[in-house]
Design a protein around this motif. Sequence first.
Motif, short mmCIF file in Angstrom:
data_model
loop_
_atom_site.label_atom_id
_atom_site.label_comp_id
_atom_site.label_asym_id
_atom_site.label_seq_id
_atom_site.Cartn_x
_atom_site.Cartn_y
_atom_site.Cartn_z
N VAL A 121 0.86 -1.18 0.08
CA VAL A 121 0.18 0.00 -0.10
C VAL A 121 0.95 1.10 0.14
CG1 VAL A 121 -1.54 1.25 1.34
CG2 VAL A 121 -2.12 -1.28 1.02
N LEU A 122 1.88 1.35 0.86
CA LEU A 122 2.97 2.40 0.84
C LEU A 122 3.33 2.74 -0.52
CD1 LEU A 122 4.58 1.45 4.14
CD2 LEU A 122 2.64 3.30 3.81
N GLU A 123 3.52 1.76 -1.29
CA GLU A 123 4.14 2.01 -2.64
C GLU A 123 3.24 2.42 -3.76
OE1 GLU A 123 6.33 -1.45 -3.28
OE2 GLU A 123 8.22 -1.05 -2.02
N LEU A 124 1.79 2.53 -3.67
CA LEU A 124 0.90 2.66 -4.59
C LEU A 124 0.78 4.07 -4.97
CD1 LEU A 124 -2.09 0.50 -3.15
CD2 LEU A 124 -1.02 0.45 -5.34
N PRO A 125 1.01 5.15 -4.10
CA PRO A 125 0.69 6.44 -4.61
C PRO A 125 2.03 7.17 -5.11
CG PRO A 125 0.50 6.60 -2.21
CD PRO A 125 0.58 4.96 -2.50
N LYS A 126 2.04 7.78 -6.25
CA LYS A 126 3.04 8.45 -6.60
C LYS A 126 3.61 9.42 -5.81
CE LYS A 126 0.69 11.76 -9.71
NZ LYS A 126 0.81 12.31 -11.26
N TYR A 127 2.75 10.27 -4.98
CA TYR A 127 3.19 11.29 -4.12
C TYR A 127 3.27 10.58 -2.76
CZ TYR A 127 1.76 14.70 -7.67
OH TYR A 127 1.80 15.49 -8.60
N GLY A 128 3.17 9.28 -2.39
CA GLY A 128 3.54 8.79 -1.35
C GLY A 128 2.38 8.78 -0.06
N CYS A 129 2.51 8.11 0.83
CA CYS A 129 1.61 8.28 1.98
C CYS A 129 1.97 9.07 3.21
CB CYS A 129 1.39 6.72 2.66
SG CYS A 129 0.99 5.74 1.39
N ILE A 130 1.18 10.14 3.44
CA ILE A 130 1.71 10.81 4.51
C ILE A 130 0.56 10.82 5.75
CG2 ILE A 130 2.78 12.43 3.04
CD1 ILE A 130 0.32 14.43 3.38
N ASN A 131 1.07 11.12 6.85
CA ASN A 131 0.37 10.75 8.15
C ASN A 131 0.51 12.08 8.92
OD1 ASN A 131 -0.98 9.40 10.16
ND2 ASN A 131 1.11 9.23 11.43
N VAL A 132 -0.79 12.14 9.64
CA VAL A 132 -0.93 13.36 10.54
C VAL A 132 -0.67 12.71 11.99
CG1 VAL A 132 -2.52 15.42 11.37
CG2 VAL A 132 -2.36 14.73 8.89
N HIS A 133 0.35 13.15 12.56
CA HIS A 133 0.65 12.34 13.62
C HIS A 133 0.49 13.48 14.84
CE1 HIS A 133 1.89 9.07 16.59
NE2 HIS A 133 3.03 9.97 16.82
N ALA A 134 -0.07 13.06 16.25
CA ALA A 134 -0.33 13.94 17.20
C ALA A 134 0.85 14.09 18.19
CB ALA A 134 -1.74 13.90 17.77
N SER A 135 2.00 14.14 17.74
CA SER A 135 3.29 14.47 18.61
C SER A 135 4.28 14.96 17.98
CB SER A 135 3.75 13.17 19.34
OG SER A 135 4.44 12.39 18.54
N LEU A 136 5.35 15.37 18.62
CA LEU A 136 6.54 15.98 18.10
C LEU A 136 7.82 14.96 17.84
CD1 LEU A 136 6.80 19.25 20.17
CD2 LEU A 136 6.00 19.13 17.95
N LEU A 137 7.50 14.11 16.83
CA LEU A 137 8.33 13.14 16.53
C LEU A 137 9.63 13.53 16.60
CD1 LEU A 137 6.40 11.30 13.86
CD2 LEU A 137 6.60 10.53 16.10
N PRO A 138 10.54 12.60 17.10
CA PRO A 138 10.45 11.26 17.22
C PRO A 138 9.95 10.89 18.76
CG PRO A 138 12.58 11.79 17.46
CD PRO A 138 12.14 13.02 17.09
N LYS A 139 9.32 12.14 19.28
CA LYS A 139 8.93 11.57 20.77
C LYS A 139 7.43 11.02 20.60
CE LYS A 139 9.91 14.26 24.05
NZ LYS A 139 9.90 15.31 25.08
N PHE A 140 7.13 9.79 21.23
CA PHE A 140 5.90 9.31 21.38
C PHE A 140 5.44 8.98 20.01
CE2 PHE A 140 5.53 13.13 24.92
CZ PHE A 140 5.78 11.97 25.87
N ARG A 141 5.90 7.91 19.75
CA ARG A 141 5.54 7.12 18.43
C ARG A 141 4.52 6.07 18.91
NH1 ARG A 141 11.30 5.37 15.79
NH2 ARG A 141 11.93 7.21 15.06
#
Length: 322
Positions: A99-119
């Motif tokens: 699935v990750l390789e399907l879209p030409k613009y990639g897969c992006i995620n809205v993650h509710a932390s200041l990564l790499p903290k709290f994965r």
Amino acid sequence: MKDAVRVLFMGTPDFAVPSLQVLLEEGYQVVAAVTQPDRPKGRKRVLTPPPVKEEALKHGIPVFQPERMRRAEAVAQVAEYAPDLIVTAAFGQLLPKAVLELPKYGCINVHASLLPKFRGGAPIHYAVLTGETETGVTLMYMAEGLDTGDMIAKVTVPIGSDDNTGTLFELLAREGAELLRTTLPELLAGRIEAVPQDHAKATLAPNIKREDEIIDWNRPVRDVFNHIRGLSPWPIASTTWNGENFKIWGAKPQQPPVISRELPGTVLSVTDEGILVAAADGSIWLTEVQPAGKKAMPVSEFRKGTAMAPGTVLGDRHNQQG
């Protein structure tokens, strides 16, 4: 360009809804919404659709609810939507490489932390539970690992002393949606260079387990306070009273601090202001409680029908009136 980009949105709870709404407001072609299956909810266990499904159906967007995203039939269904971009927000499942390789613009995620903290699945809870003074949202590329992908953009927000997981949930949902709104055009135009995470600084925020809800009165007052507000309004911190579950929805540290000679967990006083309970280095007011089999209520209401005397010890060590 926006209406030419086929966007597949993946999300489940209320947190994800503002991000879906922004995509629609900005004119992106949302070809489908992928979300978790309907689940039983409440005491009557009524089968309830996730908020993202409800929002998608309002706009006539097809909805796909796979039990397991890693199954071949689920991957094939996603491929049929022919997405140019996949946007996820609190979807609740890891995406397979196919699935990750399907879209030409990639897969992006809205993650509710200041990564790499709290994965992980409970970043907002852990930000409050651990006493952080700030948190935020990271827009990131998805990778096969758990929230390990390169970072596209961030926004930082303060955590106030009156905040709990519920208030932050709503705030970060809005902030994440706005970050998506401002960042996506630049990303699609190729004007943003993602930054790798420093994996050595990563911390985890796994989903909350039942045992994580139990209050340890032997902890300092600040830790007990953060525990209670970190689990409010879900799944709710708890202790025991008279051998039954006793949930704590709201609390505030006693000011100024006074160290009690009583054992941690001992009720020091009960007033309309709250139930004052000893902790390791002071005491804390419990302001909103939920006895077993009843609804949550302020302590002023709780006192009307229940007698809890000073000397009562909350927790599994003792469940008795003093």
